[in-house]
Design a protein around this motif. Structure first.
Motif, PDB file in Angstrom:
ATOM      1  N   MET A   1      47.942 -28.673  59.843  1.00  0.00           N
ATOM      2  CA  MET A   1      47.410 -29.281  60.108  1.00  0.00           C
ATOM      3  C   MET A   1      46.404 -30.259  59.785  1.00  0.00           C
ATOM      4  SD  MET A   1      48.213 -32.398  63.367  1.00  0.00           S
ATOM      5  CE  MET A   1      47.410 -34.071  63.627  1.00  0.00           C
ATOM      6  N   PRO A   2      45.817 -31.013  58.835  1.00  0.00           N
ATOM      7  CA  PRO A   2      44.648 -31.352  58.683  1.00  0.00           C
ATOM      8  C   PRO A   2      43.670 -31.938  59.994  1.00  0.00           C
ATOM      9  CG  PRO A   2      45.902 -32.381  56.794  1.00  0.00           C
ATOM     10  CD  PRO A   2      47.037 -32.121  58.024  1.00  0.00           C
ATOM     11  N   SER A   3      42.254 -31.177  59.568  1.00  0.00           N
ATOM     12  CA  SER A   3      41.253 -31.539  60.519  1.00  0.00           C
ATOM     13  C   SER A   3      41.313 -33.062  60.481  1.00  0.00           C
ATOM     14  CB  SER A   3      40.576 -30.697  60.248  1.00  0.00           C
ATOM     15  OG  SER A   3      39.679 -30.486  59.051  1.00  0.00           O
ATOM     16  N   LEU A   4      40.140 -33.903  61.528  1.00  0.00           N
ATOM     17  CA  LEU A   4      40.143 -35.005  62.063  1.00  0.00           C
ATOM     18  C   LEU A   4      38.840 -35.011  60.341  1.00  0.00           C
ATOM     19  CD1 LEU A   4      40.051 -37.724  62.893  1.00  0.00           C
ATOM     20  CD2 LEU A   4      37.834 -36.979  64.242  1.00  0.00           C
ATOM     21  N   GLY A   5      38.134 -33.791  59.287  1.00  0.00           N
ATOM     22  CA  GLY A   5      36.970 -34.041  59.007  1.00  0.00           C
ATOM     23  C   GLY A   5      37.731 -34.713  57.777  1.00  0.00           C
ATOM     24  N   SER A   6      38.374 -33.566  57.372  1.00  0.00           N
ATOM     25  CA  SER A   6      39.586 -32.792  55.759  1.00  0.00           C
ATOM     26  C   SER A   6      40.739 -34.900  56.006  1.00  0.00           C
ATOM     27  CB  SER A   6      40.461 -32.300  55.630  1.00  0.00           C
ATOM     28  OG  SER A   6      41.445 -32.312  55.014  1.00  0.00           O
ATOM     29  N   LEU A   7      41.130 -35.220  56.723  1.00  0.00           N
ATOM     30  CA  LEU A   7      41.379 -36.352  56.527  1.00  0.00           C
ATOM     31  C   LEU A   7      40.474 -37.544  56.331  1.00  0.00           C
ATOM     32  CD1 LEU A   7      43.724 -36.474  59.927  1.00  0.00           C
ATOM     33  CD2 LEU A   7      44.614 -36.538  57.366  1.00  0.00           C
ATOM     34  N   PHE A   8      39.388 -37.463  57.189  1.00  0.00           N
ATOM     35  CA  PHE A   8      38.053 -38.177  56.850  1.00  0.00           C
ATOM     36  C   PHE A   8      38.032 -38.077  55.545  1.00  0.00           C
ATOM     37  CE2 PHE A   8      33.480 -39.782  57.102  1.00  0.00           C
ATOM     38  CZ  PHE A   8      33.995 -41.488  57.631  1.00  0.00           C
ATOM     39  N   GLY A   9      37.218 -37.695  55.295  1.00  0.00           N
ATOM     40  CA  GLY A   9      36.834 -36.931  54.025  1.00  0.00           C
ATOM     41  C   GLY A   9      38.024 -37.449  52.792  1.00  0.00           C
ATOM     42  N   SER A  10      38.689 -37.413  52.789  1.00  0.00           N
ATOM     43  CA  SER A  10      39.951 -37.506  52.222  1.00  0.00           C
ATOM     44  C   SER A  10      40.019 -39.472  52.462  1.00  0.00           C
ATOM     45  CB  SER A  10      41.689 -37.633  52.546  1.00  0.00           C
ATOM     46  OG  SER A  10      41.855 -35.869  52.291  1.00  0.00           O
ATOM     47  N   PHE A  11      39.737 -39.526  53.163  1.00  0.00           N
ATOM     48  CA  PHE A  11      40.198 -41.729  53.106  1.00  0.00           C
ATOM     49  C   PHE A  11      39.032 -42.782  52.667  1.00  0.00           C
ATOM     50  CE2 PHE A  11      38.720 -44.824  55.736  1.00  0.00           C
ATOM     51  CZ  PHE A  11      40.029 -45.517  55.444  1.00  0.00           C
ATOM     52  N   THR A  12      37.803 -41.180  52.648  1.00  0.00           N
ATOM     53  CA  THR A  12      36.884 -42.256  51.485  1.00  0.00           C
ATOM     54  C   THR A  12      36.410 -41.544  50.367  1.00  0.00           C
ATOM     55  OG1 THR A  12      35.610 -40.040  52.489  1.00  0.00           O
ATOM     56  CG2 THR A  12      35.111 -42.226  54.550  1.00  0.00           C
ATOM     57  N   GLY A  13      37.182 -40.476  50.091  1.00  0.00           N
ATOM     58  CA  GLY A  13      36.798 -39.891  48.937  1.00  0.00           C
ATOM     59  C   GLY A  13      36.012 -38.755  48.673  1.00  0.00           C
ATOM     60  N   ALA A  14      35.286 -38.577  49.802  1.00  0.00           N
ATOM     61  CA  ALA A  14      34.798 -37.461  49.371  1.00  0.00           C
ATOM     62  C   ALA A  14      35.348 -36.266  49.015  1.00  0.00           C
ATOM     63  CB  ALA A  14      33.686 -36.860  50.332  1.00  0.00           C
ATOM     64  N   ASN A  15      36.369 -35.660  49.269  1.00  0.00           N
ATOM     65  CA  ASN A  15      37.049 -35.054  49.174  1.00  0.00           C
ATOM     66  C   ASN A  15      37.715 -34.841  47.932  1.00  0.00           C
ATOM     67  OD1 ASN A  15      37.045 -33.664  51.577  1.00  0.00           O
ATOM     68  ND2 ASN A  15      39.271 -34.235  52.062  1.00  0.00           N
ATOM     69  N   GLN A  16      37.374 -35.635  46.983  1.00  0.00           N
ATOM     70  CA  GLN A  16      38.047 -35.531  45.739  1.00  0.00           C
ATOM     71  C   GLN A  16      36.806 -36.469  44.843  1.00  0.00           C
ATOM     72  OE1 GLN A  16      39.398 -37.594  48.058  1.00  0.00           O
ATOM     73  NE2 GLN A  16      41.468 -38.134  48.210  1.00  0.00           N
ATOM     74  N   LYS A  17      35.770 -36.132  45.257  1.00  0.00           N
ATOM     75  CA  LYS A  17      34.596 -36.080  44.298  1.00  0.00           C
ATOM     76  C   LYS A  17      34.353 -34.291  44.593  1.00  0.00           C
ATOM     77  CE  LYS A  17      31.829 -40.598  45.965  1.00  0.00           C
ATOM     78  NZ  LYS A  17      31.424 -41.468  46.158  1.00  0.00           N
ATOM     79  N   LYS A  18      33.990 -33.726  46.409  1.00  0.00           N
ATOM     80  CA  LYS A  18      34.477 -32.606  45.330  1.00  0.00           C
ATOM     81  C   LYS A  18      34.735 -32.180  44.695  1.00  0.00           C
ATOM     82  CE  LYS A  18      35.907 -29.648  49.230  1.00  0.00           C
ATOM     83  NZ  LYS A  18      35.567 -29.203  50.926  1.00  0.00           N
ATOM     84  N   TYR A  19      36.455 -32.179  45.016  1.00  0.00           N
ATOM     85  CA  TYR A  19      37.384 -31.351  44.283  1.00  0.00           C
ATOM     86  C   TYR A  19      36.672 -31.915  42.375  1.00  0.00           C
ATOM     87  CZ  TYR A  19      40.197 -30.996  48.076  1.00  0.00           C
ATOM     88  OH  TYR A  19      40.011 -30.511  49.659  1.00  0.00           O
ATOM     89  N   ALA A  20      36.515 -32.529  42.084  1.00  0.00           N
ATOM     90  CA  ALA A  20      35.669 -33.162  40.942  1.00  0.00           C
ATOM     91  C   ALA A  20      34.910 -32.773  40.283  1.00  0.00           C
ATOM     92  CB  ALA A  20      35.706 -34.993  40.848  1.00  0.00           C
ATOM     93  N   ASP A  21      34.035 -32.109  41.645  1.00  0.00           N
ATOM     94  CA  ASP A  21      32.160 -31.395  41.104  1.00  0.00           C
ATOM     95  C   ASP A  21      33.074 -29.819  40.726  1.00  0.00           C
ATOM     96  OD1 ASP A  21      30.963 -33.752  41.428  1.00  0.00           O
ATOM     97  OD2 ASP A  21      30.031 -33.401  42.874  1.00  0.00           O
ATOM     98  N   GLN A  22      33.546 -29.133  41.508  1.00  0.00           N
ATOM     99  CA  GLN A  22      34.308 -28.333  41.463  1.00  0.00           C
ATOM    100  C   GLN A  22      35.429 -27.438  39.899  1.00  0.00           C
ATOM    101  OE1 GLN A  22      36.252 -27.476  44.821  1.00  0.00           O
ATOM    102  NE2 GLN A  22      34.484 -27.225  46.943  1.00  0.00           N
ATOM    103  N   ALA A  23      36.094 -28.687  39.844  1.00  0.00           N
ATOM    104  CA  ALA A  23      36.874 -28.809  38.413  1.00  0.00           C
ATOM    105  C   ALA A  23      35.258 -28.918  37.200  1.00  0.00           C
ATOM    106  CB  ALA A  23      37.411 -29.794  38.440  1.00  0.00           C
ATOM    107  N   TYR A  24      34.748 -29.381  37.246  1.00  0.00           N
ATOM    108  CA  TYR A  24      33.704 -29.558  36.283  1.00  0.00           C
ATOM    109  C   TYR A  24      33.249 -29.142  36.287  1.00  0.00           C
ATOM    110  CZ  TYR A  24      30.494 -32.118  33.413  1.00  0.00           C
ATOM    111  OH  TYR A  24      29.261 -32.457  32.403  1.00  0.00           O
ATOM    112  N   GLN A  25      32.256 -27.668  36.728  1.00  0.00           N
ATOM    113  CA  GLN A  25      31.735 -26.302  36.666  1.00  0.00           C
ATOM    114  C   GLN A  25      31.542 -25.687  36.319  1.00  0.00           C
ATOM    115  OE1 GLN A  25      29.861 -26.651  41.339  1.00  0.00           O
ATOM    116  NE2 GLN A  25      28.237 -28.534  41.128  1.00  0.00           N
ATOM    117  N   GLN A  26      33.288 -25.173  36.612  1.00  0.00           N
ATOM    118  CA  GLN A  26      34.347 -24.495  36.362  1.00  0.00           C
ATOM    119  C   GLN A  26      34.868 -24.384  34.848  1.00  0.00           C
ATOM    120  OE1 GLN A  26      37.843 -24.352  39.662  1.00  0.00           O
ATOM    121  NE2 GLN A  26      36.358 -23.359  41.047  1.00  0.00           N
TER     122      GLN A  26
END
Length: 245
Positions: A1-26
């Motif tokens: 089950m996703p944690s509260l922090g993960s859910l909040f990150g998905s709600f605010t778009g922070a997770n999506q930004k993090k994944y985009a940064d990682q994909a761009y760097q790789q």
């Protein structure tokens, strides 16, 4: 089950930004690494191939330099020194000359004319002809080696030109790929930036719907139609009930 922090990150778009940064760097590292590896291999094999041709090019260059000296292209003093060196340090030429002189001496000796003027004149002419032929043959050998060096040098120049063109094409391809990668990255970041505002708008709509009791997204006319439909249904029921009584 996703944690509260993960859910909040998905709600605010922070997770999506993090994944985009990682994909761009790789992806950027993969593009640059592929270019660097390809360039290293191309330059290594080009150097290896040049190594096979380098001795021929070097010897050909030396032969061409000497050929020019014998022709006087490097000055009269250099030409005289080269001719003196040729006359004194060519055992093969001297051997041919000795063999020809001995053969003529035997022939004139058999004729009893070994020390005659005719024999001396004939041997002098033969030695002159032999020297001219040997010198011409030597110059031809130098010219041949010069052509060999020219061919090797031309081949190396073609290899370097081809390498430069290929590396230029590779660098252009890398730049285009990096540009496309940057565009995709910026699009992903822009999409992530819109997540929080969109989610807040949805939450606001849900709050209004809960407060007013109206479904989200219903237009005013649809709301009036729903109310009238309910009234008409109630009126029909009452009319039917009165008729039965």
């Amino acid at each position: 089950m996703p944690s509260l922090g993960s859910l909040f990150g998905s709600f605010t778009g922070a997770n999506q930004k993090k994944y985009a940064d990682q994909a761009y760097q790789q992806s950027s590292a993969a593009l640059q690494g592929g270019y660097d590896q390809g360039r290293e291999q191309m330059e290594r094999y080009n150097t290896q191939a040049r190594g096979y041709l380098q001795p021929y090019a070097q010897q050909g260059g030396q032969a061409n330099q000497r050929y020019g000296t014998y022709l006087g292209l490097n000055g009269a003093d250099a030409q005289r020194g080269a001719l003196a060196e040729y006359a004194g340090q060519d055992p093969f030429r001297q051997h041919n000359e000795d063999m020809a002189t001995r053969a003529m001496s035997r022939r004139y000796n058999q004729m009893g004319m070994l020390d005659s003027g005719n024999s001396r004149l004939a041997m002098s002419r033969a030695m002159l002809d032999r020297g001219s032929q040997d010198y011409e043959a030597y110059l031809n050998r130098l010219a041949g080696m010069g052509q060999q060096g020219y061919g090797a040098s031309s081949a190396m120049a073609g290899m370097d030109s081809s390498l430069g063109n290929n590396l230029g094409q590779m660098r252009m391809g890398l730049g285009q790929a990096q540009a496309g990668n940057a565009i995709q990255y910026n699009n992903a970041r822009s999409a992530a930036d819109s997540i929080l505002p969109n989610n807040l708008i949805k939450l606001g709509g849900m709050a209004i719907s809960a407060y007013t009791g109206m479904p989200m997204g219903m237009r005013p006319q649809e709301q009036d139609d729903g109310k009238n439909g309910g009234i008409n249904s109630l009126q029909g029921y009452l009319n039917g009930y009165g008729a039965r009584v």
